[in-house]
Design a protein around this motif. Structure first.
Motif, short mmCIF file in Angstrom:
data_model
loop_
_atom_site.label_atom_id
_atom_site.label_comp_id
_atom_site.label_asym_id
_atom_site.label_seq_id
_atom_site.Cartn_x
_atom_site.Cartn_y
_atom_site.Cartn_z
N LEU A 114 37.59 19.45 34.73
CA LEU A 114 37.39 20.31 35.93
C LEU A 114 37.35 21.47 34.77
N ILE A 115 37.99 21.72 33.86
CA ILE A 115 38.02 23.72 32.99
C ILE A 115 36.11 23.14 32.69
N ILE A 116 36.00 22.24 31.68
CA ILE A 116 34.61 22.25 31.14
C ILE A 116 33.30 22.36 32.28
N THR A 117 33.93 22.12 32.85
CA THR A 117 33.13 21.80 34.76
C THR A 117 32.62 23.10 35.00
N ASN A 118 33.70 23.77 35.28
CA ASN A 118 33.34 25.55 35.65
C ASN A 118 33.08 26.05 34.85
N ALA A 119 33.31 25.98 33.65
CA ALA A 119 32.82 27.05 32.51
C ALA A 119 31.15 27.45 32.10
N ALA A 120 30.91 25.47 32.33
CA ALA A 120 29.91 25.77 32.12
C ALA A 120 29.15 26.38 33.37
N PHE A 121 28.83 25.78 34.19
CA PHE A 121 28.63 26.58 35.52
C PHE A 121 28.42 28.09 35.83
N ASN A 122 29.96 29.02 35.15
CA ASN A 122 29.85 30.25 34.99
C ASN A 122 29.23 30.60 34.20
N LEU A 123 28.66 29.84 33.03
CA LEU A 123 28.84 31.14 31.64
C LEU A 123 27.28 31.46 31.49
N ALA A 124 26.45 30.46 32.40
CA ALA A 124 25.08 31.34 32.71
C ALA A 124 25.32 32.96 33.90
N PHE A 125 26.10 32.99 34.17
CA PHE A 125 25.97 34.34 35.33
C PHE A 125 26.70 34.90 34.16
#
Length: 172
Positions: A114-125
């Motif tokens: 969950l942490i990796i997925t959330n971080a990955a989707f929010n990093l670009a923003f």
């Protein structure tokens, strides 16, 4: 409306309420929810995942945004274009691939997934938002910090980050 519905008895919520305010006020609903061990487990999971993924995103996005805003290097435009393009993908289109990767890594049903997925989707923003804030600060401010003896790291942490605090709050 949600708060008022939480203060109504269950029977009044199911039927169409006849008044905006509850006829009978019921505060025990909050106690019931907060004493439910399942809710506390869900709350703990949400707090752990949100805190960890936000920390990862900030730690990765601040240097990336600072470097792309202040320094010209080969591939900079392509990197910024890639950051922008990643925001155009619907996360649901990637679910099957992400699940397969997590299954292969034995990370299914873990906090790490969950942490990796959330971080990955929010990093670009976060990188895109912070890039705009770093770009809006005049270079003279940074040059003054260098003249006063600050290196790159101290300039970033002592001068630039306080000036981009609204952007950092937005990214968080």
């Amino acid at each position: 409306v949600m708060l008022l519905d939480a203060l109504r008895p269950s029977s009044d919520v199911v039927t169409t309420p006849t008044s905006f305010f509850p006829r009978t006020w019921q505060l025990s609903t909050f106690g019931d929810v907060l004493s439910d061990p399942r809710f506390l487990s869900w709350l703990k999971t949400s707090l752990v995942v949100a805190t960890a993924s936000t920390a990862i995103v900030v730690v990765a996005a601040v240097p990336a945004a600072y470097m792309t805003a202040r320094y010209r290097f080969r591939g900079r435009t392509a990197f910024l274009f890639l950051v922008l393009v990643t925001q155009m993908f619907a996360p649901t289109s990637l679910v099957v691939g992400i699940y397969r990767e997590f299954f292969a890594l034995n990370l299914v049903n873990t906090y790490a997934a969950l942490i990796i997925t959330n971080a990955a989707f929010n990093l670009a923003f976060a990188t895109w938002i912070l890039h705009g804030f770093f770009s809006s600060i005049p270079t003279e401010v940074e040059e003054a910090a260098h003249l006063d003896g600050c290196g790159r790291w101290r300039t970033l942490t002592r001068v630039m980050l306080p000036l981009t605090l609204p952007g950092l709050v937005t990214a968080v």
